[in-house]
Design an enzyme around this catalytic site. Structure first.
Site, PDB file in Angstrom:
ATOM      1  N   GLY A 285       0.813  -1.213   0.000  1.00 18.41           N
ATOM      2  CA  GLY A 285       0.000   0.000   0.000  1.00 18.41           C
ATOM      3  C   GLY A 285       0.845   1.261   0.000  1.00 18.41           C
ATOM      4  O   GLY A 285       0.702   2.137  -0.865  1.00 18.41           O
TER       5      GLY A 285
ATOM      6  N   VAL B 274       6.894   4.242  14.091  1.00 19.88           N
ATOM      7  CA  VAL B 274       5.847   5.193  14.474  1.00 19.88           C
ATOM      8  C   VAL B 274       5.173   4.697  15.750  1.00 19.88           C
ATOM      9  O   VAL B 274       4.862   3.514  15.878  1.00 19.88           O
ATOM     10  CB  VAL B 274       4.822   5.334  13.328  1.00 19.88           C
ATOM     11  CG1 VAL B 274       3.639   6.176  13.779  1.00 19.88           C
ATOM     12  CG2 VAL B 274       5.497   5.966  12.119  1.00 19.88           C
TER      13      VAL B 274
ATOM     14  N   GLU C 224      -0.232 -23.417   1.867  1.00 18.95           N
ATOM     15  CA  GLU C 224       1.086 -23.354   1.228  1.00 18.95           C
ATOM     16  C   GLU C 224       2.164 -23.953   2.127  1.00 18.95           C
ATOM     17  O   GLU C 224       3.009 -24.725   1.675  1.00 18.95           O
ATOM     18  CB  GLU C 224       1.432 -21.894   0.903  1.00 18.95           C
ATOM     19  CG  GLU C 224       0.717 -21.362  -0.322  1.00 18.95           C
ATOM     20  CD  GLU C 224       0.633 -19.844  -0.366  1.00 18.95           C
ATOM     21  OE1 GLU C 224       0.193 -19.316  -1.395  1.00 18.95           O
ATOM     22  OE2 GLU C 224       1.008 -19.170   0.625  1.00 18.95           O
TER      23      GLU C 224
ATOM     24  N   ALA D 177      -2.543  -8.552  -1.190  1.00 18.62           N
ATOM     25  CA  ALA D 177      -1.678  -7.575  -1.824  1.00 18.62           C
ATOM     26  C   ALA D 177      -2.383  -6.719  -2.888  1.00 18.62           C
ATOM     27  O   ALA D 177      -2.221  -5.495  -2.899  1.00 18.62           O
ATOM     28  CB  ALA D 177      -0.444  -8.268  -2.406  1.00 18.62           C
TER      29      ALA D 177
END
Lengths: 456, 456
Positions: B24, B88, B179, B333
């Site tokens: 993003g 942050v 997976e 994603a």
């Protein structure tokens, strides 16, 4: 421990225990392929490491995976060998057992190929400020420090503090120090040059400090001089005849031992990134078996590389001290490889009841060190029927490249490393430029806001 | 802090601060290339991570360096962007400042793309026994656990203890769990098969536990069934309708919620290697700015992805909750990429005084998950002018391969990853099979002889 239980089943075969999966141990094991023995190779890591390229991991040129391979997979097709991941803590020579953190392992023949660690000449407290390069964790630690230094400089307000982050000190002018200096210089001058907005990475100060009169002391003075010129041309300050007397989180203190060159007295270089490549100390192998040692703790071995008084114990590689023609053998990969191969022959002859081969003799293929892009030095003194050879510059660099790619164990890694290098060569890029939080323990980051995790 | 001082010099340009260098944040930054803004991208790591391939690092198929690239180098040629490595800790929406561990950073426009972490549904104490996969360190941790388990089994005397080391439990039947199960099965059945002398790696028990009625719940039931069959055929026990009620160092406790399938009551699976992929929780971005959230902590954003009442703050990616056609967008994603790109357009329009683009709309390209060798599933429901597509098996796998290689950021990494995969494909080998001592902190090794270092 299971390895022991199972070895009993192969009891009629002499049990050969090899401690250490570096060059010496691995070549000893491979040399015994097909021999009527039951080999147990012990290592505290699961991988064999191609140590000569470790500085490339430290400078983000290669990933650890590219210069290391699982010992298991290297020996997977050798039916007489098993691999056990365990840390050796001692040897009971009476009962013929290796003591490990996972139990005891009996042996008939023992090969100790345990290598060396750094020596800080009695100043072990320097290690946290100035790590050296022996294992993958060391290289990861150094990589984080170098990359983090540029990050810190980028956000630092004070010019003085910024300068400290952009100063890199390499202690020790042997091949590792020289290679590291050359790599950091290349990184600062090319790789990182577009990445930052507030600093010019090219302004980084890279200082290579050597106590002796010249860098690369094992090479001919002419080659040392050429390497010095090359480094200076690429922005590395080479300081020879200068001793490091103190290291702390502020940097290093130097003492000029050669008054002629830099004046006498003390000098402080402020730096948060100091890397140590000044001295080695053998692993405690000699102490485990009560062998006589030299002052670096290396075992003085017999002409067949066995421990005096213990024909069933061999010590090889960096852990051994062996003189040939009045000179000690260098602590380099070829020495360990040749010793490992030789010991395998001795053991094979012994278990097959054949006469032992002649005493060990090191064949010197020459000394090779890379200094930077297109520049290496190679030197081979007369002997063994070969003429003297001294090379510097591009030809030596091409030689270095082919030798290293060729010998890189892990086989299939060769193509990948070559491609990585080809890419780095053409783009000045470094694919492995990751700072992995929390991964490197014991990292020293003297920032006020946070204290670094320490887990060593 | 220097970034702040310097931003003053570019004061006339609106300051866009982007927190997070994942998909993003990176696409938001790239989308603003050339725009009249001064971008500061903050991340606590120095690298962008191609998270969809993280499970390959965890199962030793790829090295971390192959799926991550320094954010700096990705943005090095984008002159209006700077990158600051900092963590942050909050946002002062009154004074329009981001609070970091390295000081405050003022913003005119703020984009929060801080992603998500695992959620243990209130059982945070499970994390040390059952790590999940979000960052490189997680993957390294999981890799060490898997490889170490085989090493421990090899030297274990008791059959019972051996079995516990050879039992792997994956909690959560989404794409990551599937997976991972497929990869561990392949490793046990092929890669490691010749490496050990005392255990048969093929005897490893791999259990995939899913609380819901089927694995891959975001796919069509037909594809879930096909994936289940494929896994079962490859030695994975798929347990659906089964809830994990407890995890400790001995393994997991299951509660059968569907009495019909496995009988009621509790069942314990003894295992030293449990991997968590069952739940996510958003990062605290919403809390920082006082945005309304859903129960997973995701910020409920306005149709233009801004925070209600704060048109100058956007929240995107996994940290945001956005409904489209009555359904929340998946936390994958492509969602983050499309949101980042959209927000860049909104910001660009705003600073250039043009009308804002229409509200955000996600374009679903389809859902893709790989299950194992030659086997993946792909599903795209009707919509956007496209017909319905459902694929399984080799064709979906080939599609998966090309999509992942194509999108792999780090550009030059593509060829290397492809070669690595080609090698792994033909040899069943895994080049990245390293256990790095001391590198993974917080690793759980319940052996009697040693206690593991813990530095988290």
């Amino acid at each position: 421990m299971r390895a022991f239980a199972n070895q009993g089943n192969r009891a009629r075969r002499p049990r050969v225990v090899i401690v250490g999966g570096g060059f010496g141990g691995l070549y000893a094991a491979k040399g015994l392929k097909g021999a009527p023995v039951a080999i147990t190779l012990l290592d505290r890591n699961n991988h064999h490491l191609f140590q000569p390229l470790l500085y490339q991991v430290a400078t983000a040129g290669l990933s650890p995976e590219q210069i290391a391979a699982p010992i298991r997979s290297i020996l997977s097709r050798q039916q007489n060998a098993e691999v056990v991941m365990a840390e050796v803590v001692g040897v009971d020579t009476q009962r013929q057992r290796v003591l490990t953190d996972r139990g005891e392992i009996p042996y008939d023949i023992l090969v100790l190929a345990t290598g060396s660690r750094h020596s800080y000449f009695g100043h072990e407290e320097w290690e946290r400020f100035a790590p050296g390069l022996k294992e993958i964790t060391d290289a990861m630690d150094v990589r984080q420090r170098i990359l983090t230094a540029f990050e810190m400089a980028e956000v630092e307000e004070s010019a003085e503090a910024r300068e400290r982050w952009l100063t890199f000190v390499l202690v020790g002018g042997g091949p590792t120090g020289v290679e590291m200096a050359g790599q950091i210089a290349e990184m600062a001058r090319f790789t990182l040059v577009r990445d930052f907005r507030h600093i010019d990475s090219r302004s980084a100060r890279i200082v290579l400090v050597e106590a002796g009169p010249r860098i690369l002391p094992s090479f001919h003075p002419e080659l040392s001089a050429a390497a010095t010129r090359f480094l200076a041309h690429n922005g590395v300050e080479v300081r020879t005849g200068v001793k490091v007397t103190h290291i702390d989180q502020e940097g290093v203190v130097l003492e000029t031992s050669l008054p002629a060159t830099h004046g006498q007295g003390e000098e402080r270089i402020y730096s948060h990134t100091v890397i140590w490549s000044a001295g080695n100390r053998a692993s405690p192998a000699a102490r485990w078996v009560g062998a006589p040692t030299d002052r670096m703790g290396r075992a003085k071995v017999a002409p067949d590389l066995s421990v005096p008084g213990h024909p069933e114990i061999f010590i090889i590689g960096d852990a051994a001290y062996f003189e040939q023609d009045g000179k000690p053998l260098p602590a380099v990969a070829p020495t360990a490889i040749q010793m490992g191969t030789y010991v395998a022959k001795v053991i094979r002859a012994r278990v097959e009841g054949r006469p032992q081969p002649p005493t060990f003799r090191y064949f010197d293929k020459g000394d090779l060190a890379t200094v930077g892009r297109h520049f290496a030095v190679f030197c081979r003194e007369r002997g063994g029927g070969f003429p003297r050879v001294r090379l510097k510059g591009f030809i030596a660099w091409a030689l270095w490249l082919s030798v290293h790619i060729y010998f890189l164990i892990g086989f299939a890694n060769r193509l990948l490393v070559m491609l990585n290098w080809a890419r780095a060569y053409f783009t000045y890029g470094r694919g492995a430029r990751l700072i992995i939080r929390g991964v490197v323990c014991g990292q020293h980051r003297p920032s006020e806001e946070e204290s670094a995790p320490v887990c060593r």
